[in-house]
Design an enzyme around this catalytic site. Structure first.
Site, PDB file in Angstrom:
ATOM      1  N   ASN A 177     163.777  33.656  76.175  1.00  0.00           N
ATOM      2  CA  ASN A 177     163.095  34.914  75.876  1.00  0.00           C
ATOM      3  C   ASN A 177     162.603  35.483  77.205  1.00  0.00           C
ATOM      4  OD1 ASN A 177     161.501  37.014  75.070  1.00  0.00           O
ATOM      5  ND2 ASN A 177     160.031  35.791  73.915  1.00  0.00           N
ATOM      6  N   LYS A 188     161.358  38.238  77.724  1.00  0.00           N
ATOM      7  CA  LYS A 188     160.224  39.161  77.536  1.00  0.00           C
ATOM      8  C   LYS A 188     160.466  40.459  78.329  1.00  0.00           C
ATOM      9  CE  LYS A 188     157.383  35.239  76.354  1.00  0.00           C
ATOM     10  NZ  LYS A 188     156.089  34.576  76.329  1.00  0.00           N
ATOM     11  N   HIS A 226     157.196  37.162  66.997  1.00  0.00           N
ATOM     12  CA  HIS A 226     156.615  36.547  68.198  1.00  0.00           C
ATOM     13  C   HIS A 226     155.105  36.819  68.223  1.00  0.00           C
ATOM     14  CE1 HIS A 226     155.743  35.462  72.309  1.00  0.00           C
ATOM     15  NE2 HIS A 226     156.895  34.813  72.313  1.00  0.00           N
ATOM     16  N   GLU A 285     153.140  37.530  70.514  1.00  0.00           N
ATOM     17  CA  GLU A 285     152.703  38.682  71.316  1.00  0.00           C
ATOM     18  C   GLU A 285     152.786  39.959  70.497  1.00  0.00           C
ATOM     19  OE1 GLU A 285     155.312  37.883  74.603  1.00  0.00           O
ATOM     20  OE2 GLU A 285     154.112  36.118  75.108  1.00  0.00           O
ATOM     21  N   GLU A 292     155.559  28.087  68.042  1.00  0.00           N
ATOM     22  CA  GLU A 292     154.992  28.484  69.332  1.00  0.00           C
ATOM     23  C   GLU A 292     153.470  28.578  69.208  1.00  0.00           C
ATOM     24  OE1 GLU A 292     158.149  30.518  71.984  1.00  0.00           O
ATOM     25  OE2 GLU A 292     157.014  32.054  70.949  1.00  0.00           O
ATOM     26  N   GLY A 348     152.686  30.765  77.978  1.00  0.00           N
ATOM     27  CA  GLY A 348     152.402  31.352  79.284  1.00  0.00           C
ATOM     28  C   GLY A 348     151.142  30.817  79.932  1.00  0.00           C
ATOM     29  N   SER A 380     155.209  27.052  77.261  1.00  0.00           N
ATOM     30  CA  SER A 380     155.147  26.356  78.552  1.00  0.00           C
ATOM     31  C   SER A 380     156.102  25.173  78.653  1.00  0.00           C
ATOM     32  CB  SER A 380     153.699  25.928  78.858  1.00  0.00           C
ATOM     33  OG  SER A 380     152.862  27.070  78.968  1.00  0.00           O
TER      34      SER A 380
HETATM   35  P1  13P Z   1     156.412  30.470  78.007  1.00  0.00           P
HETATM   36  O1  13P Z   1     157.575  29.512  78.078  1.00  0.00           O
HETATM   37  O2  13P Z   1     156.339  31.382  79.192  1.00  0.00           O
HETATM   38  O3  13P Z   1     155.134  29.764  77.692  1.00  0.00           O
HETATM   39  O4  13P Z   1     156.701  31.451  76.768  1.00  0.00           O
HETATM   40  C1  13P Z   1     157.017  30.907  75.548  1.00  0.00           C
HETATM   41  C2  13P Z   1     157.428  32.006  74.634  1.00  0.00           C
HETATM   42  O5  13P Z   1     156.610  32.795  74.205  1.00  0.00           O
HETATM   43  C3  13P Z   1     158.836  32.122  74.299  1.00  0.00           C
HETATM   44  O6  13P Z   1     159.018  33.047  73.264  1.00  0.00           O
END
Ligand code: 13P
Length: 254
Positions: free
Chosen positions: A10, A12, A96, A98, A168, A174, A213
């Site tokens: 991803n 992002k 997701h 976010e 997740e 992150g 992470s």
């Molecule tokens: P990170 O690997 O940067 O923690 O992000 C995970 C994520 O949200 C993947 O969709």
């Protein structure tokens, strides 16, 4: 049941055309032979660009979001599943954290997107996960169950034979703070148990990947857990070598 590992990238909201094309080429070159299903989810405007290097490879293309509206029409700014397929996508991330947090997507809105993805012929990667406050309040399992139940109610249990689940935990995304292998395993087992109430065979066969992470140095211990079938990778997917190391760690447990 032996489930083939799946690792999705991803990206992002990162990169530009040159970065995306180079990263796609490097990722394909280093991941194609790992015995793992690999899905790359670039920003939507780079979907067709990234489709180029991916075509003819074993790596699939995914989007990060889609409109819940199936039919084309007057929906300014929206992109439906048929358009994503037309651009070469086979997968799409829905729910997701976010987007749940910043775009007000509740469980019902996520379920509508899951349904729209499948109606278009895409495989949804359904993200679920608890916040730190929910974990500290010992509500993790209840939160995961509610997130899953909304989708089962809308799409039916059989829909999970054509879907991927991504656990997740919000507090691990992150942050550099990864769920421990035991924490991930417990959550994945709880998700599978929730589905097994409706259909044990589908619960056993659906792939549940972990995100939050994941890095080259912690991937193998997470993927060694019996109910962890791969990963959804954010930050580490932006470096081809790191992502490849994670994909190969998943392949080691196939
Ligand atoms: P990170 O690997 O940067 O923690 O992000 C995970 C994520 O949200 C993947 O969709």
């Amino acid at each position: 049941m032996a489930r083939k590992p799946l690792v999705a990238a991803n990206w992002k909201m990162h990169g530009d055309r040159a970065f995306g094309e180079a990263l796609a080429r490097e990722t394909v070159a280093s991941c194609d032979d790992a015995g793992v299903d690999v899905v790359i989810c670039p920003p939507i405007c780079y979907l067709t660009l990234v489709a180029g290097p991916l075509s003819g490879s074993g790596c699939a293309l995914g989007a990060q979001d889609l409109s819940p509206v199936v039919e084309s029409g007057a929906h300014t700014g929206d992109i439906n599943g048929a358009m994503l397929i037309d651009c070469g996508a086979s997968h799409v991330i829905v729910g997701h954290s976010e987007r749940r947090a910043t775009r007000g997507e509740d469980n019902e809105a996520v379920a509508a997107k899951f349904l729209a993805a499948q109606q278009a012929g895409l495989t949804p990667i359904l993200c679920v996960g608890e916040t730190l406050a929910e974990r500290d309040g010992e509500r993790t399992e209840a939160v995961l169950e509610a997130q899953l139940d909304a989708v089962v109610a809308a799409a039916g249990i059989a829909a999970f034979s054509r879907a991927v689940i991504a656990y997740e935990p919000v507090w691990a995304i992150g942050t550099g703070r990864t769920a421990s292998p035991d924490q991930a395993q417990a959550a994945h087992a709880a998700l599978r148990a929730t589905l097994a109430r409706d259909d044990a065979r589908i619960a056993d066969s659906v792939r549940i990947v972990y995100g939050g992470s994941v890095k080259p140095d912690n991937a193998a211990s997470l993927f060694a857990q019996p109910d962890v079938d791969g990963g959804l990778i954010g930050g580490a997917s932006l470096k081809a070598a790191d992502f490849a190391a994670i994909v190969h760690a998943a392949g080691g447990h196939s």
